[in-house]
Design a protein around this motif. Structure first.
Motif, PDB file in Angstrom:
ATOM      1  N   LEU A 110       3.957  10.509  11.172  1.00 41.43           N
ATOM      2  CA  LEU A 110       3.411   9.903   9.443  1.00 41.43           C
ATOM      3  C   LEU A 110       4.128   9.612   8.355  1.00 41.43           C
ATOM      4  O   LEU A 110       5.094  10.425   8.081  1.00 41.43           O
ATOM      5  N   ILE A 111       3.626   8.436   7.853  1.00 42.86           N
ATOM      6  CA  ILE A 111       4.289   7.684   7.026  1.00 42.86           C
ATOM      7  C   ILE A 111       3.789   8.076   5.721  1.00 42.86           C
ATOM      8  O   ILE A 111       2.774   7.035   6.050  1.00 42.86           O
ATOM      9  N   ALA A 112       4.042   8.329   4.817  1.00 46.76           N
ATOM     10  CA  ALA A 112       3.016   7.434   3.148  1.00 46.76           C
ATOM     11  C   ALA A 112       3.886   7.606   2.219  1.00 46.76           C
ATOM     12  O   ALA A 112       5.717   7.737   1.825  1.00 46.76           O
ATOM     13  N   GLY A 113       3.804   6.614   1.157  1.00 45.61           N
ATOM     14  CA  GLY A 113       4.081   6.101  -0.034  1.00 45.61           C
ATOM     15  C   GLY A 113       3.345   6.210  -1.107  1.00 45.61           C
ATOM     16  O   GLY A 113       2.373   5.161  -0.756  1.00 45.61           O
ATOM     17  N   GLY A 114       3.370   7.151  -2.212  1.00 45.64           N
ATOM     18  CA  GLY A 114       2.510   7.200  -3.262  1.00 45.64           C
ATOM     19  C   GLY A 114       1.707   7.884  -2.934  1.00 45.64           C
ATOM     20  O   GLY A 114       1.451   8.323  -1.982  1.00 45.64           O
ATOM     21  N   ILE A 115       0.680   7.224  -3.454  1.00 47.19           N
ATOM     22  CA  ILE A 115      -1.007   7.369  -3.688  1.00 47.19           C
ATOM     23  C   ILE A 115      -1.350   7.912  -1.823  1.00 47.19           C
ATOM     24  O   ILE A 115      -2.181   8.240  -1.289  1.00 47.19           O
ATOM     25  N   HIS A 164      12.932   9.885  -2.813  1.00 43.31           N
ATOM     26  CA  HIS A 164      13.181   9.681  -3.646  1.00 43.31           C
ATOM     27  C   HIS A 164      13.734   7.764  -4.211  1.00 43.31           C
ATOM     28  O   HIS A 164      14.623   8.207  -3.612  1.00 43.31           O
ATOM     29  N   ASP A 165      12.765   7.129  -4.629  1.00 44.12           N
ATOM     30  CA  ASP A 165      14.237   5.546  -4.749  1.00 44.12           C
ATOM     31  C   ASP A 165      14.158   5.763  -6.026  1.00 44.12           C
ATOM     32  O   ASP A 165      15.269   4.785  -6.356  1.00 44.12           O
ATOM     33  N   ASN A 166      13.814   6.058  -6.672  1.00 46.99           N
ATOM     34  CA  ASN A 166      14.042   6.390  -8.417  1.00 46.99           C
ATOM     35  C   ASN A 166      13.137   4.390  -8.632  1.00 46.99           C
ATOM     36  O   ASN A 166      14.631   3.822 -10.041  1.00 46.99           O
ATOM     37  N   GLY A 167      12.840   3.867  -8.015  1.00 54.69           N
ATOM     38  CA  GLY A 167      12.321   2.721  -8.623  1.00 54.69           C
ATOM     39  C   GLY A 167      13.371   1.448  -8.563  1.00 54.69           C
ATOM     40  O   GLY A 167      12.784   0.366  -8.963  1.00 54.69           O
ATOM     41  N   ASP A 168      14.604   1.797  -7.468  1.00 57.52           N
ATOM     42  CA  ASP A 168      15.150   1.565  -7.656  1.00 57.52           C
ATOM     43  C   ASP A 168      15.208   0.639  -5.776  1.00 57.52           C
ATOM     44  O   ASP A 168      15.445   1.154  -4.954  1.00 57.52           O
ATOM     45  N   PRO A 169      14.736  -1.355  -6.436  1.00 61.91           N
ATOM     46  CA  PRO A 169      14.736  -1.598  -4.675  1.00 61.91           C
ATOM     47  C   PRO A 169      16.194  -0.999  -3.880  1.00 61.91           C
ATOM     48  O   PRO A 169      15.536  -1.245  -2.525  1.00 61.91           O
ATOM     49  N   ASP A 170      17.059  -1.226  -4.069  1.00 62.49           N
ATOM     50  CA  ASP A 170      18.357  -0.678  -3.215  1.00 62.49           C
ATOM     51  C   ASP A 170      18.579   1.062  -2.174  1.00 62.49           C
ATOM     52  O   ASP A 170      19.151   0.860  -2.062  1.00 62.49           O
ATOM     53  N   GLU A 171      17.299   1.726  -2.895  1.00 57.34           N
ATOM     54  CA  GLU A 171      17.465   2.908  -2.857  1.00 57.34           C
ATOM     55  C   GLU A 171      16.318   3.330  -1.177  1.00 57.34           C
ATOM     56  O   GLU A 171      15.504   4.509  -1.685  1.00 57.34           O
ATOM     57  N   VAL A 172      15.558   1.784  -1.566  1.00 61.29           N
ATOM     58  CA  VAL A 172      14.288   2.762  -0.856  1.00 61.29           C
ATOM     59  C   VAL A 172      14.808   3.379   0.886  1.00 61.29           C
ATOM     60  O   VAL A 172      15.857   2.897   0.808  1.00 61.29           O
ATOM     61  N   TYR A 173      13.817   3.854   1.336  1.00 62.87           N
ATOM     62  CA  TYR A 173      14.320   4.511   2.747  1.00 62.87           C
ATOM     63  C   TYR A 173      14.489   3.029   3.716  1.00 62.87           C
ATOM     64  O   TYR A 173      13.763   2.529   3.773  1.00 62.87           O
ATOM     65  N   PRO A 194       3.629  -3.185   0.307  1.00 63.11           N
ATOM     66  CA  PRO A 194       5.115  -3.756   0.783  1.00 63.11           C
ATOM     67  C   PRO A 194       5.531  -2.576   1.941  1.00 63.11           C
ATOM     68  O   PRO A 194       6.175  -2.940   2.574  1.00 63.11           O
ATOM     69  N   LEU A 195       5.829  -1.409   1.553  1.00 63.15           N
ATOM     70  CA  LEU A 195       5.355  -0.490   2.255  1.00 63.15           C
ATOM     71  C   LEU A 195       4.835  -0.877   3.805  1.00 63.15           C
ATOM     72  O   LEU A 195       5.823  -0.300   4.938  1.00 63.15           O
ATOM     73  N   LEU A 196       3.661  -1.561   3.556  1.00 69.35           N
ATOM     74  CA  LEU A 196       3.290  -1.447   4.890  1.00 69.35           C
ATOM     75  C   LEU A 196       3.326  -2.666   5.212  1.00 69.35           C
ATOM     76  O   LEU A 196       3.630  -2.703   7.054  1.00 69.35           O
ATOM     77  N   GLU A 197       4.412  -3.554   5.163  1.00 65.46           N
ATOM     78  CA  GLU A 197       4.295  -5.122   5.336  1.00 65.46           C
ATOM     79  C   GLU A 197       5.725  -4.840   5.911  1.00 65.46           C
ATOM     80  O   GLU A 197       6.252  -5.319   7.147  1.00 65.46           O
ATOM     81  N   GLU A 198       6.489  -4.004   5.542  1.00 64.05           N
ATOM     82  CA  GLU A 198       7.546  -3.319   5.743  1.00 64.05           C
ATOM     83  C   GLU A 198       7.636  -2.715   7.571  1.00 64.05           C
ATOM     84  O   GLU A 198       8.498  -2.804   8.595  1.00 64.05           O
ATOM     85  N   ILE A 199       7.108  -1.890   7.616  1.00 61.62           N
ATOM     86  CA  ILE A 199       6.582  -1.559   8.494  1.00 61.62           C
ATOM     87  C   ILE A 199       6.084  -2.043   9.431  1.00 61.62           C
ATOM     88  O   ILE A 199       6.133  -2.257  10.920  1.00 61.62           O
ATOM     89  N   GLU A 200       5.198  -2.680   9.282  1.00 64.91           N
ATOM     90  CA  GLU A 200       4.836  -4.057  10.254  1.00 64.91           C
ATOM     91  C   GLU A 200       5.518  -4.927  10.399  1.00 64.91           C
ATOM     92  O   GLU A 200       5.630  -5.469  12.342  1.00 64.91           O
ATOM     93  N   ALA A 201       6.660  -5.343  10.684  1.00 64.47           N
ATOM     94  CA  ALA A 201       7.528  -6.025  10.197  1.00 64.47           C
ATOM     95  C   ALA A 201       8.627  -5.644  11.282  1.00 64.47           C
ATOM     96  O   ALA A 201       8.915  -6.023  11.982  1.00 64.47           O
ATOM     97  N   ASP A 215      -5.700   0.654   4.852  1.00 65.67           N
ATOM     98  CA  ASP A 215      -5.317   0.308   3.685  1.00 65.67           C
ATOM     99  C   ASP A 215      -6.482  -0.184   2.961  1.00 65.67           C
ATOM    100  O   ASP A 215      -7.506  -0.717   3.151  1.00 65.67           O
ATOM    101  N   PHE A 216      -6.847   0.248   2.306  1.00 69.27           N
ATOM    102  CA  PHE A 216      -8.653   0.091   1.625  1.00 69.27           C
ATOM    103  C   PHE A 216      -8.540  -1.007   0.583  1.00 69.27           C
ATOM    104  O   PHE A 216      -9.534  -1.337   0.022  1.00 69.27           O
TER     105      PHE A 216
END
Length: 312
Positions: A110-115, A164-173, A194-201, A215-216
């Motif tokens: 199970l993968i969650a991002g934010g809300i 936690h990525d601290n809002g830094d694109p270089d620190e994303v999981y 962006p998370l959904l697109e990354e996982i899909e790719a 995706d709502f």
């Protein structure tokens, strides 16, 4: 679709921007059951219809619990919930639906991002109750932005990976290690685009049906290059100005005219109107090609150029 009235029985602030609402049925009405991943459609105090995932156990619910983020740049639904849905407020909701349901698998990721954690949290608790093998990866900006943090840490233990990525694109999981080799598991993912697109790719080489997304927001009702236009309501004799940052439905509602709607995301068909004249930029996912010449979904579609006349 069945609708019912509920009252806000309790509010709980989960983070600075995320609030949990406990909704109790009016007059002791029995609430329909639901499974993890389900959502309800809520008519917010502003009149906007919005979909929110249910986070509590749905096997025999006495209440419904939803959690939502205040979207400052949104179109008003979440802000009206945060500002105006105080304890005691009565709201209209539609019965639960589930297009993101857990299906049988040997194991789950199970993968969650934010809300996007709301359905994932409910799924994790259901899998715990069913004693099934699973892991959760939960990504947020920072610990203070992490809803259900203590509940998930205490119930999931080492099944939970927090990042936690601290809002830094270089620190994303970095998810690649989880997807490099296709596995006989099912992955459920909910979060920002962006998370959904990354996982899909990175899961493109996995067998179809192994990676499932929630995706709502399948349709952008308002886009950056949209321009204002006028809509004449032929039956009402009223002309409504539609600004560049509002949908036709919202503009009509803002003018004080009641209209039928449900999903407000171009997927259900409730707001279909007859088009009298004008050229439409169709953005919905419902109309058949043969309907597009004389119908429009006013929750998402707009004028392609010029103005529109509707049979309202």
């Amino acid at each position: 679709m069945e609708s019912m009235n509920v009252t806000v029985a309790e509010r709980r602030q989960l983070t600075g921007q995320i609030c949990e609402f406990t909704l109790a049925p009016v007059d002791g009405v029995k609430l329909p059951t639901f499974t993890a991943g389900a959502h309800i459609t809520v008519e917010t105090p502003s009149g906007a219809m919005r979909r929110y995932s249910l986070v509590n156990d749905g096997s025999d619910p006495e209440v419904y619990k939803i959690a939502l983020k205040r979207e400052e740049d949104g179109r008003g639904g979440s802000k009206s919930m945060h500002d105006d849905a105080v304890e005691g407020t009565e709201l209209r909701i539609e019965a639960p639906e589930n297009s993101f349901e857990l299906t049988e698998a040997n194991e789950y990721l199970l993968i969650a991002g934010g809300i996007g954690v709301t359905p994932i949290y409910a799924m994790s608790q259901q899998l715990l109750r069913e004693d099934k093998p699973f892991k959760v990866i939960y990504c947020t900006r920072s610990e203070p932005d992490t809803a259900f943090l203590e509940e998930m840490k205490s119930t999931l233990g080492d099944r939970l990976t927090l990042h936690h990525d601290n809002g830094d694109p270089d620190e994303v999981y970095d998810f690649w290690d989880h997807f490099e080799e296709p596995k006989n598991i099912k992955v459920y993912c909910c979060g920002p685009q962006p998370l959904l697109e990354e996982i899909e790719a990175i899961a493109g080489h996995w067998p179809e049906g192994r990676v499932i997304f929630e995706d709502f927001k399948p349709v952008d009702a308002v886009r950056p290059d949209d321009t204002p236009f006028e809509v004449k309501l032929e039956k009402s004799g009223v002309t409504v100005h539609v600004p560049e940052d509002r949908s036709i439905l919202e503009a009509i509602r803002d003018s004080g005219i009641a209209t039928m709607s449900s999903c407000e995301s171009g997927t259900c068909g409730t707001c279909k109107c007859r088009l009298v004249s004008g050229e439409v930029d169709h953005r919905d996912m419902v109309l058949m090609d043969e309907e597009k010449g004389d119908h429009i979904m006013i929750c998402v579609s707009r004028a392609k150029q010029g103005d529109l006349v509707l049979d309202l």
